[in-house]
Design an enzyme around this catalytic site. Structure first.
Site, PDB file in Angstrom:
ATOM      1  N   HIS A 178       0.867  -1.196   0.000  1.00 11.91           N
ATOM      2  CA  HIS A 178       0.000   0.000   0.000  1.00 11.91           C
ATOM      3  C   HIS A 178       0.889   1.226   0.000  1.00 11.91           C
ATOM      4  O   HIS A 178       1.458   1.598   1.032  1.00 11.91           O
ATOM      5  CB  HIS A 178      -0.905   0.019   1.232  1.00 11.91           C
ATOM      6  N   HIS A 186       1.544   5.384  -1.680  1.00 12.11           N
ATOM      7  CA  HIS A 186       1.226   6.580  -2.459  1.00 12.11           C
ATOM      8  C   HIS A 186       2.524   7.186  -2.971  1.00 12.11           C
ATOM      9  O   HIS A 186       3.424   7.502  -2.185  1.00 12.11           O
ATOM     10  CB  HIS A 186       0.491   7.607  -1.592  1.00 12.11           C
ATOM     11  N   ASN A 205      -5.106   7.208  -6.450  1.00 12.53           N
ATOM     12  CA  ASN A 205      -5.859   8.439  -6.166  1.00 12.53           C
ATOM     13  C   ASN A 205      -5.082   9.699  -6.546  1.00 12.53           C
ATOM     14  O   ASN A 205      -4.808  10.578  -5.727  1.00 12.53           O
ATOM     15  CB  ASN A 205      -6.317   8.495  -4.707  1.00 12.53           C
ATOM     16  N   LYS A 257      -9.019  -0.433  -6.286  1.00 11.89           N
ATOM     17  CA  LYS A 257      -9.127   0.215  -4.983  1.00 11.89           C
ATOM     18  C   LYS A 257     -10.488   0.866  -4.771  1.00 11.89           C
ATOM     19  O   LYS A 257     -10.958   1.649  -5.598  1.00 11.89           O
ATOM     20  CB  LYS A 257      -8.028   1.286  -4.846  1.00 11.89           C
ATOM     21  N   HIS A 285     -10.590   0.913   1.411  1.00 16.28           N
ATOM     22  CA  HIS A 285     -10.410   1.930   2.451  1.00 16.28           C
ATOM     23  C   HIS A 285     -11.631   1.810   3.357  1.00 16.28           C
ATOM     24  O   HIS A 285     -12.735   2.219   2.988  1.00 16.28           O
ATOM     25  CB  HIS A 285     -10.318   3.334   1.851  1.00 16.28           C
ATOM     26  N   HIS A 291      -4.904  -0.731   5.708  1.00  9.36           N
ATOM     27  CA  HIS A 291      -4.505   0.088   6.871  1.00  9.36           C
ATOM     28  C   HIS A 291      -5.514   0.003   8.018  1.00  9.36           C
ATOM     29  O   HIS A 291      -6.064   1.008   8.464  1.00  9.36           O
ATOM     30  CB  HIS A 291      -4.232   1.545   6.488  1.00  9.36           C
ATOM     31  N   LEU A 342      -5.284   9.378   7.725  1.00  6.25           N
ATOM     32  CA  LEU A 342      -6.610   8.761   7.659  1.00  6.25           C
ATOM     33  C   LEU A 342      -6.468   7.342   7.137  1.00  6.25           C
ATOM     34  O   LEU A 342      -5.814   7.142   6.104  1.00  6.25           O
ATOM     35  CB  LEU A 342      -7.547   9.565   6.753  1.00  6.25           C
ATOM     36  N   ASP A 356       1.190   2.657   3.586  1.00  9.68           N
ATOM     37  CA  ASP A 356       0.321   3.807   3.328  1.00  9.68           C
ATOM     38  C   ASP A 356       1.130   5.095   3.368  1.00  9.68           C
ATOM     39  O   ASP A 356       0.625   6.163   3.724  1.00  9.68           O
ATOM     40  CB  ASP A 356      -0.835   3.867   4.333  1.00  9.68           C
ATOM     41  N   HIS A 394       3.274  14.609   1.655  1.00 10.61           N
ATOM     42  CA  HIS A 394       2.668  15.937   1.486  1.00 10.61           C
ATOM     43  C   HIS A 394       3.721  16.977   1.832  1.00 10.61           C
ATOM     44  O   HIS A 394       4.482  16.808   2.794  1.00 10.61           O
ATOM     45  CB  HIS A 394       1.473  16.139   2.421  1.00 10.61           C
TER      46      HIS A 394
END
Length: 354
Positions: A18, A20, A46, A108, A146, A184, A229, A257, A261
């Site tokens: 998992h 990003h 995403n 997903k 999720h 997660h 989250l 996860d 940012h």
């Protein structure tokens, strides 16, 4: 088994189930961190706009490998495993096309509005996605979930437990042969459900949910770099996750996860959700397993259970973890700005050696 005297641990090279990676300059800044420790990673779809078609997924895969090459990483030693973003309009034909591509490994589910870039997510899973779910079940492709309801009347800290009752149980009854990964997980209820449910089901567990409870977000003030989250939960839930991850059960495996940012977007009036852990993921997991004397269970969790569930071969390379002081940097470069890794400034006792 006591592991306090263990000074070095060599395991089969792990995978991240998992992850990003974002896109553009952000992708170029972070992809090498993952490739340094992991042989494969399930890439979250995403983006803006989301990755909803096989064509988009294959194009994104190309950008990931190009970014890794540009960052000086070894493109021959890392494989991005692509996913599609499920929407109310995803067709069975697209699912079959994705499966036949040989490069898309899962789909997903983001409940609309549940997390970062989830506005295009599903509004009614069993009402609008039946054909897509039937195709997934037929192909043997996992649905990655999720697991939070988005009903505004439900307390933020209860959304995962309610999701089990409202969504997971009806989904499993309707599609008992569908492979499902409850991503997660953050609660005792989630862990117990995955442990006891019938059929092909598994869960990923992040390092932050094994190492911290929700107090971490508020120690000495609001600490936005611990906000993700699903949000960190009570200590009771953290302990349940540690127990699940270190149990040796093949239903639980590694999924960071990791969600980068920019520092300014985290330290903001309406800060982004996500913890950046790709930089030092295995050091964090080793810390969590070592804390309960279960380093002997780390290889199964990190290297075996995931590929076994996805019906992929286990990796042949290795990764060595050394009990050696590691100071987590206060920040790292992120394009023309910076980002703050989880546990920034803290000292860990483990360091990964590729």
């Amino acid at each position: 088994m006591s592991t306090q005297n263990t000074t070095q641990l060599t395991i089969t090279r792990p995978d991240d189930w998992h992850l990003h990676l974002r896109d553009g300059a952000a992708l170029e800044a972070v992809v090498a961190d993952t490739a340094r420790q992991f042989a494969r990673a399930i890439i979250m779809p995403n983006l803006k706009p989301p990755v909803t078609t096989t064509e988009q997924a294959l194009a994104y895969r190309g950008r990931i490998l190009e970014a890794l090459k540009k960052a000086g990483g070894n493109v021959d030693a890392f494989t991005p495993l692509m996913t599609l973003y499920l929407t109310d309009n995803t067709t069975s034909e697209e699912i079959f096309r994705a499966h036949e591509s040989g490069q898309v490994y899962a789909v997903k589910l983001y409940p609309a509005g549940a997390t970062t870039n989830s506005d295009a997510g599903v509004t009614d899973l069993l009402g609008k996605c039946t054909k897509a779910l039937e195709a997934l079940e037929k192909c043997g492709m996992p649905l990655l979930v999720h697991g939070e309801v988005t009903d505004p009347s439900i307390d933020l800290f209860d959304r995962e437990a309610i999701f089990v009752e409202r969504v997971m149980k009806p989904l499993r009854r309707a599609f008992p042969a569908l492979k499902v990964v409850f991503e997660h997980i953050t609660t005792k209820e989630g862990a117990e459900y995955v442990r006891d449910a019938e059929g092909p089901i598994a869960a990923t567990i992040t390092p932050q949910h094994m190492l911290y409870n929700r107090n971490a977000i508020f120690q000495g003030g609001v600490r936005p770099h611990y906000y993700c989250l699903p949000v960190l939960k009570r200590e009771t839930h953290r302990l349940a996750l540690v127990e699940a991850a270190t149990s040796g059960s093949p239903r639980f495996f590694l999924g960071t996860d990791s969600a980068p940012h920019a520092r300014g977007l985290k330290e903001h009036a309406c800060g982004c959700a996500g913890c950046y852990t790709a930089l030092h993921a295995m050091e964090l997991y080793a810390t969590a397993f070592d804390a309960v004397g279960k380093l002997d269970k780390l290889e199964g969790f990190a290297s075996f259970h995931g590929p076994d569930f996805y019906a992929l071969p286990r990796n042949t390379g290795t990764l060595t973890l050394v009990r050696e002081a590691y100071q987590v940097p206060e920040e790292v470069a992120f394009g023309n700005t910076t980002l703050v890794p989880l546990a920034a400034g803290e000292a860990l006792e483990w360091r990964a050696r590729a």
